[in-house]
Write an enzyme that holds these catalytic residues in place. Structure first.
Site, PDB file in Angstrom:
ATOM      1  CG  ASP A 156      42.185  39.106  34.557  1.00 38.98           C
ATOM      2  OD1 ASP A 156      41.743  38.091  35.125  1.00 38.98           O
ATOM      3  OD2 ASP A 156      43.056  39.070  33.666  1.00 38.98           O
TER       4      ASP A 156
HETATM    5  N1  URA Z   1      42.060  36.898  29.474  1.00 40.76           N
HETATM    6  C1  URA Z   1      42.724  37.538  30.462  1.00 40.76           C
HETATM    7  O1  URA Z   1      43.933  37.433  30.581  1.00 40.76           O
HETATM    8  N2  URA Z   1      41.994  38.304  31.301  1.00 40.76           N
HETATM    9  C2  URA Z   1      40.665  38.510  31.192  1.00 40.76           C
HETATM   10  O2  URA Z   1      40.068  39.259  31.977  1.00 40.76           O
HETATM   11  C3  URA Z   1      39.997  37.826  30.152  1.00 40.76           C
HETATM   12  C4  URA Z   1      40.703  37.033  29.306  1.00 40.76           C
END
Ligand code: URA
Length: 234
Positions: free
Chosen positions: A101
């Site tokens: 993310d």
């Molecule tokens: N899980 C999430 O919620 N976000 C990420 O970036 C990686 C794993």
């Protein structure tokens, strides 16, 4: 720039010894000229011919992803992880192997090797991804139990995941799959909001402590093989 023998061996087809032998016997040319020095420095952009075959140099980079950068190959609004790659490591075919993310930090792999990306991402391969997570409420043994059982999300039940509590609001999560916002959604099911997420490792490869956020470097052949491992880093 790296040594010619190291670059050739990193492509996985030939051992260091075989590479050295081909070079010293004059069977390697760089931009049309025979090169007999294994220590010659190259970028990988040269036209390198090994025993009559043109080499397509594959690149795999490790990147310390900072916050605020998206892990897509292209984005109209935000800066992408590919824009962090310095010119000497850029390749047209480079893409992020897996997503983090925008607000997640830590280990990302950029590669132009589609087969490698498949090996580390396909759920069937069980390559573990480990994250340090901070949440807005205390971590509980109930969360540890639910993660181990496999949390039910809207898109189906998660594989069992390991949660180790490190301090009141921080823990380490190990996943063997990678769904959209998976860790945030798993904690959401436990009534918690993730306030910090950092990827520590993929396979048996850890994020290099020497890389500052935003920095990247090529992986060695040994490090690439660590990436494919199903066990966690030592
Ligand atoms: N899980 C999430 O919620 N976000 C990420 O970036 C990686 C794993």
């Amino acid at each position: 720039m790296e040594r010619l023998d190291k670059l050739l061996a990193s492509q996985g087809m030939l051992s260091r010894r075989e590479v050295k032998e081909l070079i010293t016997k004059g069977r390697v040319t760089i931009d049309g000229t025979v090169e007999k020095h294994p220590e010659r420095k190259v970028t990988g952009e040269e036209q390198i011919v090994v025993a009559g075959e043109l080499l397509r140099v594959q690149r795999t980079l490790t990147l310390h992803k900072p916050q605020g950068v998206v892990s897509a190959a292209r984005d109209a609004r935000d800066k992408t992880v590919l824009e962090l790659v310095p010119p000497e490591y850029r390749r047209k075919e480079l893409f992020p192997a897996g997503r983090l993310d925008k607000d997640t930090t830590g280990l990302m792999i950029l590669t132009d090797d589609g087969a490698l990306a498949h090996e580390i991402l396909a759920p069937k391969k069980h390559v573990p991804k480990r994250y340090r997570v901070t949440i807005d409420i205390p971590m509980t043994e109930e969360m540890v139990r639910r993660f181990a059982e496999g949390i039910e999300l809207k898109d189906g039940r998660c594989r069992p995941a390991e949660l180790t509590i490190e301090s009141e609001d921080t823990g380490v999560v190990t996943l063997r799959e990678g769904r959209y916002h998976q860790i945030k959604r798993m904690f959401g099911c436990c009534g918690a909001v993730v306030t910090g997420l950092h990827r520590l490792s993929m396979g048996a490869l850890r994020l290099d402590d020497a890389l500052l956020p935003g920095e990247c470097r090529p992986l060695s052949e040994e490090e690439i093989s660590l990436l494919r491992q199903q066990h966690l880093p030592e």
